[in-house]
Design an enzyme around this catalytic site. Structure first.
Site, PDB file in Angstrom:
ATOM      1  N   ARG A 277       0.833  -1.214   0.000  1.00 23.78           N
ATOM      2  CA  ARG A 277       0.000   0.000   0.000  1.00 23.78           C
ATOM      3  C   ARG A 277       0.867   1.264   0.000  1.00 23.78           C
ATOM      4  NH1 ARG A 277      -5.181  -1.377   1.334  1.00 23.78           N
ATOM      5  NH2 ARG A 277      -5.575   0.491   0.157  1.00 23.78           N
TER       6      ARG A 277
ATOM      7  N   ARG B 257      -2.878   6.453  -0.050  1.00 27.05           N
ATOM      8  CA  ARG B 257      -2.933   6.559   1.402  1.00 27.05           C
ATOM      9  C   ARG B 257      -2.228   7.774   1.960  1.00 27.05           C
ATOM     10  NH1 ARG B 257      -3.496   0.886   4.519  1.00 27.05           N
ATOM     11  NH2 ARG B 257      -5.651   0.646   3.903  1.00 27.05           N
TER      12      ARG B 257
ATOM     13  N   ARG C 167      -6.155  12.499  -6.647  1.00 25.47           N
ATOM     14  CA  ARG C 167      -7.405  11.759  -6.459  1.00 25.47           C
ATOM     15  C   ARG C 167      -8.606  12.656  -6.154  1.00 25.47           C
ATOM     16  NH1 ARG C 167      -8.653   6.999  -4.346  1.00 25.47           N
ATOM     17  NH2 ARG C 167     -10.714   7.899  -4.557  1.00 25.47           N
TER      18      ARG C 167
ATOM     19  N   ASP D  87      -7.048  -2.277  -7.294  1.00 24.26           N
ATOM     20  CA  ASP D  87      -7.614  -2.843  -6.070  1.00 24.26           C
ATOM     21  C   ASP D  87      -7.982  -4.289  -6.345  1.00 24.26           C
ATOM     22  OD1 ASP D  87      -8.612  -2.001  -3.227  1.00 24.26           O
ATOM     23  OD2 ASP D  87     -10.142  -3.330  -4.035  1.00 24.26           O
TER      24      ASP D  87
ATOM     25  N   TYR E  13     -15.479 -10.658   0.817  1.00 28.83           N
ATOM     26  CA  TYR E  13     -16.196  -9.435   0.430  1.00 28.83           C
ATOM     27  C   TYR E  13     -17.506  -9.757  -0.285  1.00 28.83           C
ATOM     28  CZ  TYR E  13     -12.191  -6.621   1.806  1.00 28.83           C
ATOM     29  OH  TYR E  13     -11.207  -6.015   2.534  1.00 28.83           O
TER      30      TYR E  13
HETATM   31  O1  1CP Z   1      -0.066   0.705  -2.794  1.00 32.42           O
HETATM   32  C1  1CP Z   1      -1.282   0.730  -2.953  1.00 32.42           C
HETATM   33  O2  1CP Z   1      -2.109   1.304  -2.223  1.00 32.42           O
HETATM   34  C2  1CP Z   1      -1.657   0.040  -4.215  1.00 32.42           C
HETATM   35  C3  1CP Z   1      -3.036  -0.159  -4.469  1.00 32.42           C
HETATM   36  C4  1CP Z   1      -3.904  -1.037  -3.604  1.00 32.42           C
HETATM   37  C5  1CP Z   1      -3.731  -2.375  -3.224  1.00 32.42           C
HETATM   38  C6  1CP Z   1      -2.509  -3.246  -3.394  1.00 32.42           C
HETATM   39  C7  1CP Z   1      -5.177  -0.623  -3.171  1.00 32.42           C
HETATM   40  C8  1CP Z   1      -5.734   0.724  -3.362  1.00 32.42           C
HETATM   41  N1  1CP Z   1      -5.822  -1.713  -2.652  1.00 32.42           N
HETATM   42  C9  1CP Z   1      -4.941  -2.787  -2.644  1.00 32.42           C
HETATM   43  C10 1CP Z   1      -5.217  -4.145  -2.196  1.00 32.42           C
HETATM   44  C11 1CP Z   1      -6.355  -4.407  -1.306  1.00 32.42           C
HETATM   45  N2  1CP Z   1      -7.612  -3.881  -1.349  1.00 32.42           N
HETATM   46  C12 1CP Z   1      -6.332  -5.375  -0.290  1.00 32.42           C
HETATM   47  C13 1CP Z   1      -5.149  -6.259  -0.012  1.00 32.42           C
HETATM   48  C14 1CP Z   1      -4.093  -5.535   0.723  1.00 32.42           C
HETATM   49  C15 1CP Z   1      -4.386  -5.228   2.159  1.00 32.42           C
HETATM   50  O3  1CP Z   1      -4.704  -6.158   2.905  1.00 32.42           O
HETATM   51  O4  1CP Z   1      -4.244  -4.040   2.515  1.00 32.42           O
HETATM   52  C16 1CP Z   1      -7.586  -5.393   0.320  1.00 32.42           C
HETATM   53  C17 1CP Z   1      -8.009  -6.252   1.481  1.00 32.42           C
HETATM   54  C18 1CP Z   1      -8.398  -4.443  -0.351  1.00 32.42           C
HETATM   55  C19 1CP Z   1      -9.813  -4.151  -0.083  1.00 32.42           C
HETATM   56  C20 1CP Z   1     -10.007  -2.715   0.158  1.00 32.42           C
HETATM   57  N3  1CP Z   1     -10.071  -1.776  -0.836  1.00 32.42           N
HETATM   58  C21 1CP Z   1     -10.061  -2.035   1.394  1.00 32.42           C
HETATM   59  C22 1CP Z   1      -9.999  -2.695   2.767  1.00 32.42           C
HETATM   60  C23 1CP Z   1     -11.348  -2.745   3.403  1.00 32.42           C
HETATM   61  C24 1CP Z   1     -11.385  -3.639   4.632  1.00 32.42           C
HETATM   62  O5  1CP Z   1     -11.900  -4.757   4.532  1.00 32.42           O
HETATM   63  O6  1CP Z   1     -10.853  -3.211   5.683  1.00 32.42           O
HETATM   64  C25 1CP Z   1     -10.182  -0.667   1.117  1.00 32.42           C
HETATM   65  C26 1CP Z   1     -10.287   0.453   2.092  1.00 32.42           C
HETATM   66  C27 1CP Z   1     -10.181  -0.530  -0.295  1.00 32.42           C
HETATM   67  C28 1CP Z   1     -10.225   0.724  -1.054  1.00 32.42           C
HETATM   68  C29 1CP Z   1      -8.916   1.184  -1.530  1.00 32.42           C
HETATM   69  N4  1CP Z   1      -8.007   0.396  -2.249  1.00 32.42           N
HETATM   70  C30 1CP Z   1      -6.906   1.145  -2.567  1.00 32.42           C
HETATM   71  C31 1CP Z   1      -7.131   2.471  -2.049  1.00 32.42           C
HETATM   72  C32 1CP Z   1      -6.180   3.621  -2.220  1.00 32.42           C
HETATM   73  C33 1CP Z   1      -8.382   2.474  -1.409  1.00 32.42           C
HETATM   74  C34 1CP Z   1      -9.081   3.644  -0.725  1.00 32.42           C
HETATM   75  C35 1CP Z   1      -9.870   4.329  -1.766  1.00 32.42           C
HETATM   76  C36 1CP Z   1     -10.842   5.340  -1.312  1.00 32.42           C
HETATM   77  O7  1CP Z   1     -11.362   5.216  -0.202  1.00 32.42           O
HETATM   78  O8  1CP Z   1     -11.092   6.278  -2.106  1.00 32.42           O
END
Ligand code: 1CP
Length: 345
Positions: free
Chosen positions: A28, A32, A41, A77, A152
């Site tokens: 990540r 973030r 964004r 994602d 999910y």
């Molecule tokens: O470096 C990076 O951030 C690259 C991009 C990336 C990756 C590798 C994002 C962007 N998501 C992920 C993978 C991801 N997504 C995982 C596996 C990694 C981990 O465990 O952290 C998981 C479980 C998700 C599911 C997901 N998508 C969540 C978690 C929710 C939960 O169950 O707690 C969330 C918050 C998202 C949204 C998301 N994905 C990525 C971003 C930057 C965001 C936030 C977007 C927004 O809110 O606008």
């Protein structure tokens, strides 16, 4: 793979070859905590950002420019391929993926079709652009593993206990395996698209699989993750397998066919090396919350991770899970430099 990439510290460590320094990247790392991320964004919904190649390329490059990490990870994602095959789903700010109609029956499973490259042209385009821009820095492609995706889809959103997911796993094993097969096909298709477009490594994120014990992992998950890793063999790129709370599953994550096993912060890397066994590299495992402490603490803890990681046949430095949103980017910049400096040989 081109010789420059094959000779990068990251790819060499994944392949358990000698390295000039321990490679480092952060789960990540894109998005973030970066102000330049928040800026690009602004007003763009997450799924729109993921489907806009220029934006994907820019966001993927941001941490590479800022930190000098040894690998980039595609900005996307784990739910992007699900949306691409027609699942009605949105990513809600501050929540995460939310599924309109949770999948809990045969009809829901039957509606999931395999992913074709034509479903995600924006991924192919972004990866092609990136491999040009990155030069000798490898790009990691990724997908969500079937258990985590199933959670999910079955729960309808983020979940703490995965109740409905486990209810299906234990109560309707046939339906469970059918769902896992379809999700594995989709994950494999998504990974192959990224590698065929130029990604040099892949990571399968099974973030929530630590919710099951080893016997259940073997019965309900391993056949599916094994098929994904086997389906990547011909591409000849390192395969990383990561989950959270997987201390009791580390051996099985390797057995599924990964070249590199990701370790969270709960098990030290020397102990993880014993649990995973020979023939695998390790990735990890600084607690992401350590970065919220003063630099002196980060430095001491990071040196400890490097020291313990020396036991592994190959070590890719990373956090034990994703960068926390409140992390100060300067801490990550200093940490990257420290890892390079301390491990230089
Ligand atoms: O470096 C990076 O951030 C690259 C991009 C990336 C990756 C590798 C994002 C962007 N998501 C992920 C993978 C991801 N997504 C995982 C596996 C990694 C981990 O465990 O952290 C998981 C479980 C998700 C599911 C997901 N998508 C969540 C978690 C929710 C939960 O169950 O707690 C969330 C918050 C998202 C949204 C998301 N994905 C990525 C971003 C930057 C965001 C936030 C977007 C927004 O809110 O606008």
């Amino acid at each position: 793979m081109n010789p420059q990439l094959a000779d990068s510290a990251f790819i060499r460590a994944c392949r358990r070859q000698t390295v000039p320094h321990t490679p480092v990247w952060f789960m990540r790392q894109a998005g973030r905590s970066l102000p330049e991320y928040r800026k690009v964004r602004e007003g763009v919904p997450m799924l729109t950002a993921c489907a806009t190649p220029d934006l994907v390329a820019e966001i993927t490059m941001q941490p590479v420019r800022r930190y000098g990490v040894d690998a980039a990870i595609l900005f996307s994602d784990i739910v992007v391929p699900l949306v691409a095959v027609g699942v009605e789903l949105d990513i809600k700010p501050g929540v995460g993926p939310v599924v309109e109609n949770p999948i809990r029956d045969r009809a829901g499973v039957a509606a999931l079709r395999p992913l074709e490259p034509g479903d995600v042209p924006y991924v192919t385009e972004a990866v092609r652009t990136l491999t040009g821009e990155l030069g000798g820095t490898p790009l990691i492609g990724f997908a969500g593993a079937p258990f985590t995706l199933a959670s999910y889809l079955i729960e309808g959103g983020p979940s703490k206990n995965h109740d409905h997911t486990k209810a299906m796993m234990y109560g309707e094993p046939e339906l469970w395996h059918a769902l896992m097969e379809r999700l594995s096909e989709i994950a494999l298709g998504f990974l192959r698209v990224q590698v065929e477009a130029g990604a040099s490594a892949v990571q399968l994120f099974d973030s929530w699989v630590g919710a099951v014990g080893p016997a259940d992992y073997r019965e309900f998950v391993l056949p599916h993750t094994s098929r994904i890793f086997a389906g990547l063999t011909d591409l000849d790129v390192p395969r990383i397998h990561f989950g959270v709370g997987t201390g009791e599953l580390l051996g099985l994550l390797g057995e599924a066919g990964a070249d590199v096993v990701g370790v969270d912060w709960r098990v030290s890397l020397d102990e993880a090396a014993l649990r995973v066994g020979p023939g695998k590299a390790l990735q990890g495992n600084l607690d992401p919350a350590v970065l919220l402490a003063p630099w002196a603490v980060v430095e001491r803890r990071a040196r400890e991770v490097l020291e313990r990681g020396r036991v592994a046949e190959g070590h890719v430095f990373n956090l034990g899970h994703g960068v926390l949103p409140s992390t100060d980017p300067d801490q990550l910049a200093r940490l990257t430099a420290l890892v390079h400096e301390v491990s230089a040989r």
